[in-house]
Design a protein around this motif. Structure first.
Motif, PDB file in Angstrom:
ATOM      1  N   TYR A  52       0.832  -1.210   0.000  1.00 43.71           N
ATOM      2  CA  TYR A  52       0.000   0.000   0.000  1.00 43.71           C
ATOM      3  C   TYR A  52       0.865   1.257   0.000  1.00 43.71           C
ATOM      4  CZ  TYR A  52      -3.627   3.383   0.664  1.00 43.71           C
ATOM      5  OH  TYR A  52      -4.460   4.454   0.454  1.00 43.71           O
ATOM      6  N   GLN A  53       2.063   1.174   0.555  1.00 50.92           N
ATOM      7  CA  GLN A  53       2.917   2.353   0.660  1.00 50.92           C
ATOM      8  C   GLN A  53       3.576   2.725  -0.668  1.00 50.92           C
ATOM      9  OE1 GLN A  53       4.942   0.726   4.459  1.00 50.92           O
ATOM     10  NE2 GLN A  53       4.912   2.917   4.789  1.00 50.92           N
ATOM     11  N   ILE A  54       3.743   1.747  -1.565  1.00 52.98           N
ATOM     12  CA  ILE A  54       4.502   2.061  -2.791  1.00 52.98           C
ATOM     13  C   ILE A  54       3.771   1.789  -4.110  1.00 52.98           C
ATOM     14  CG2 ILE A  54       6.752   1.707  -1.670  1.00 52.98           C
ATOM     15  CD1 ILE A  54       6.941  -0.998  -3.152  1.00 52.98           C
ATOM     16  N   ASN A 200       3.032  -8.590   8.977  1.00 53.77           N
ATOM     17  CA  ASN A 200       3.895  -7.509   9.453  1.00 53.77           C
ATOM     18  C   ASN A 200       3.295  -6.833  10.683  1.00 53.77           C
ATOM     19  OD1 ASN A 200       6.223  -5.551   8.850  1.00 53.77           O
ATOM     20  ND2 ASN A 200       4.481  -4.177   9.101  1.00 53.77           N
ATOM     21  N   GLU A 201       4.036  -6.869  11.764  1.00 55.14           N
ATOM     22  CA  GLU A 201       3.715  -6.115  12.984  1.00 55.14           C
ATOM     23  C   GLU A 201       2.261  -6.203  13.429  1.00 55.14           C
ATOM     24  OE1 GLU A 201       4.964  -2.067  12.826  1.00 55.14           O
ATOM     25  OE2 GLU A 201       7.053  -2.560  12.462  1.00 55.14           O
ATOM     26  N   PRO A 202       1.819  -7.362  13.889  1.00 58.59           N
ATOM     27  CA  PRO A 202       0.441  -7.440  14.384  1.00 58.59           C
ATOM     28  C   PRO A 202       0.152  -6.457  15.516  1.00 58.59           C
ATOM     29  CG  PRO A 202       1.666  -9.479  14.823  1.00 58.59           C
ATOM     30  CD  PRO A 202       2.505  -8.655  13.921  1.00 58.59           C
ATOM     31  N   PHE A 455       4.186   6.293   0.945  1.00 57.67           N
ATOM     32  CA  PHE A 455       3.020   6.728   1.720  1.00 57.67           C
ATOM     33  C   PHE A 455       3.200   6.256   3.162  1.00 57.67           C
ATOM     34  CE2 PHE A 455      -1.196   6.041   3.523  1.00 57.67           C
ATOM     35  CZ  PHE A 455      -1.701   7.317   3.399  1.00 57.67           C
ATOM     36  N   GLU A 456       3.494   7.207   4.032  1.00 56.29           N
ATOM     37  CA  GLU A 456       3.887   6.868   5.403  1.00 56.29           C
ATOM     38  C   GLU A 456       2.661   6.859   6.330  1.00 56.29           C
ATOM     39  OE1 GLU A 456       6.636   5.452   6.441  1.00 56.29           O
ATOM     40  OE2 GLU A 456       5.637   5.508   8.366  1.00 56.29           O
ATOM     41  N   TRP A 457       1.681   6.039   5.965  1.00 53.84           N
ATOM     42  CA  TRP A 457       0.481   5.848   6.774  1.00 53.84           C
ATOM     43  C   TRP A 457      -0.112   7.202   7.208  1.00 53.84           C
ATOM     44  CZ3 TRP A 457      -0.511   1.239   5.229  1.00 53.84           C
ATOM     45  CH2 TRP A 457       0.495   0.295   5.094  1.00 53.84           C
TER      46      TRP A 457
HETATM   47  C1  BGC Z   1       5.858  -0.214   9.403  1.00 55.54           C
HETATM   48  C2  BGC Z   1       6.217   0.478   8.103  1.00 55.54           C
HETATM   49  C3  BGC Z   1       6.399   1.972   8.333  1.00 55.54           C
HETATM   50  C4  BGC Z   1       7.431   2.177   9.409  1.00 55.54           C
HETATM   51  C5  BGC Z   1       7.716   3.641   9.714  1.00 55.54           C
HETATM   52  C6  BGC Z   1       6.707   0.235  10.572  1.00 55.54           C
HETATM   53  O1  BGC Z   1       6.064  -0.022  11.756  1.00 55.54           O
HETATM   54  O2  BGC Z   1       5.950  -1.601   9.251  1.00 55.54           O
HETATM   55  O3  BGC Z   1       5.236   0.223   7.157  1.00 55.54           O
HETATM   56  O4  BGC Z   1       6.756   2.622   7.156  1.00 55.54           O
HETATM   57  O5  BGC Z   1       6.970   1.604  10.603  1.00 55.54           O
HETATM   58  O6  BGC Z   1       6.593   4.271  10.226  1.00 55.54           O
END
Ligand code: BGC
Length: 522
Positions: A52-54, A200-202, A455-457
């Motif tokens: 989703y970010q890229i 990734n990171e639950p 895209f940084e969330w």
């Molecule tokens: C996430 C990434 C994010 C990064 C920096 C991580 O917790 O997995 O998607 O870009 O943090 O915020």
């Protein structure tokens, strides 16, 4: 008998070694040993990004809608610059350029995630998108053609919206949904992918997506929702692991694991190691203990605290769901490596409920005012915390093989002269190499996060973790390497870290970079 004695002798010296390294070596900062600047033989370096970010192309070729599509379209006010990932870095169209960049830096692998709804537009396996498969096959083939190994994450937060509408990670059917999706991924890409990461990171999407209103799917379900999400995520991960193990490993011979966000924690009151441990167990341990500990299940301190709070609050049972013995066994041991994402650390101290930072911990987390800031509010630069977390993982789970799958820092995207990032990498990597060489931590892979600004969330495009800048105003999404790319090329070539000379005002003179803006900070 003789064997037993030998074993006891070996155990004794391992204990002495571990105790000594834990007590006497807390950080690499006092070590000038050049050896701690050089990567061990066989150690692999890579970079990463997430779908989703890229990717962009959010609705191209029949792709289904994910929770992040819905979230950003419905609540643009929740994203710092009101943006979304509709186009992002447009890696869907420009993946060859991304691969070329990875190759030019000399990195050995590229970590990316798959978009569930690009492969299964309905969320279910009844429709498999030819274009989705084509895209990822093209990317994987391009990587192989360039001698770069694909490291593939199945899930980096973009759940199909249709599944979310049925409860998403709080519905235990997600175990089947995720298992079905995983089987298709292994069938289609397993012959060409040797490292898979399930989730990734639950902790991140369970706390921030289901605990309170912050990120997709934007549900405010605490004090129960976060734990329910985590419970199902652990089961879903284990389901995918067993599917791989039984049906695909015999022919595909790859590795599969999961990746956790593990911040460092440092006692605010020196010596308060109990609080440090509790905070660890509620963050990293929450997911790591059920998988990597000998006994499985949630950490004891978590079970005890959540149960006590729940009964005190009038619930009839703990808000932390209970695993049956069968599930404990099913989840235990379901990883071939320990996937670690690490960025920063916090100071921890006991605190009353009103001040606790994470639900049920009874702990307040803060930062030290001397820790340097970055563009991201939560990310302070604390290299010693990285060494600390690596040693904690070594001690907690019998020294598992750790793959660092994310590490890096952000800038505010106004300069290409990202000197702070160069310093960040230098100091964090020195800690990591010291933890490997001096303290025996079994780390074998390190991933730069991220290859591209993306895209940084919730921060949208207002800040970037990339070592390559992307012009998001340009329809062509032009990529321009930052100064740290030069540095990384050198590090990869020499396999040795080099500091940024702090006395040199313009870093471009040092690294021969042309036409870069002058700035001492990111
Ligand atoms: C996430 C990434 C994010 C990064 C920096 C991580 O917790 O997995 O998607 O870009 O943090 O915020």
């Amino acid at each position: 008998m003789c064997n037993n004695l030998v074993m006891e002798y070996v155990k004794f010296w391992i204990l002495v070694f571990c105790t000594f390294t834990t007590i006497s070596h807390t950080s690499a900062e006092s070590d000038e040993d050049d050896d701690y600047l050089t990567f061990p033989p066989g150690f692999r370096l890579g970079a990463g990004g997430a779908a989703y970010q890229i990717e962009g192309a959010w609705n191209v070729s029949g792709k289904g809608v994910s929770v992040w599509d819905t979230f950003t379209h419905t609540y643009p006010q929740n994203i710092k610059d009101g943006s979304n990932g509709d186009v992002a870095c447009d890696s869907y169209h420009k993946y060859k350029e991304d691969v070329r960049l990875v190759k030019e830096i000399g990195l050995k692998y590229y970590r990316f995630s798959l978009s569930w709804t690009r492969i299964l537009p309905t969320g279910y396996p009844n429709v498999v998108s030819k274009d989705g498969l084509r895209y990822y096959n093209d990317l994987i083939d391009e990587l192989h053609r360039n001698g770069i190994e694909p490291v593939v994450t199945l899930y980096h937060w973009d759940l199909p919206q249709v599944l979310e509408d049925q409860g998403g990670w709080t519905n235990d059917e997600v175990v089947n949904w995720f298992g079905d999706y995983a089987r298709i991924v292994f069938t289609e890409f397993g012959p060409k992918v040797k490292i898979f990461t399930t989730i990734n990171e639950p902790t991140s999407f369970c706390r921030e997506g289901y605990g309170h209103l912050n990120r997709a799917p934007n549900k405010d379900l605490d004090p129960c929702g976060t734990y329910l999400c985590g419970h199902n995520a652990l089961k879903a991960h284990a389901r995918a692991y067993h599917i791989y193990d039984r049906e695909f490993r015999p022919t595909q011979n790859g590795k599969i694991g999961i990746v956790f966000a593990c911040p460092g924690q440092i006692a605010k009151n020196p010596g308060d190691e109990a609080t440090v441990d509790t905070y660890y167990q509620f963050t990293c341990g929450w997911f790591a203990h059920p998988i990597y500990s000998e006994e499985g299940d949630y950490p004891q301190i978590m079970k005890t605290r959540v149960a006590k709070n729940s009964f005190d609050e009038g619930y009839f049972r703990s808000r932390l769901p209970v695993f049956s013995p069968k599930w404990i066994e099913y989840i235990r041991g379901t990883a071939d490596y320990f996937g670690l994402n690490h960025y920063t650390s916090v100071l921890v101290e006991e605190a009353p409920k009103e001040r606790e930072t994470i639900l049920d911990t009874g702990i307040h987390a803060s930062v030290d005012s001397s820790w340097p800031d970055t563009a991201t509010s939560w990310l302070k630069i604390v290299p010693s915390g990285f060494g600390g977390i690596l040693r904690k993982i070594r001690d907690e789970y019998n020294n598992p093989n750790v793959f660092v799958l994310e590490n890096g820092c952000s800038d505010n995207r106004t300069t290409l002269s990202d000197t702070q990032r160069i310093e960040y990498f230098y100091s964090y990597l020195k800690e990591m190499i010291t933890a490997i060489k001096r303290d025996g931590c079994n780390v074998t892979m390190y991933s730069i996060w991220s290859l591209l600004d993306n895209f940084e969330w919730n921060d949208g495009y207002a800040e970037g973790f990339g070592i390559v800048q992307v012009d998001f105003k340009d329809p062509n999404r032009t990529r321009t390497p930052k100064l740290s790319v030069d540095r990384w090329k050198e590090v990869v070539r020499t396999r040795k870290l080099q500091p940024l000379n702090p006395t040199i005002e313009d870093a471009s003179e040092l690294f021969g970079h042309q036409g870069r803006k002058r700035s001492a900070k990111c």
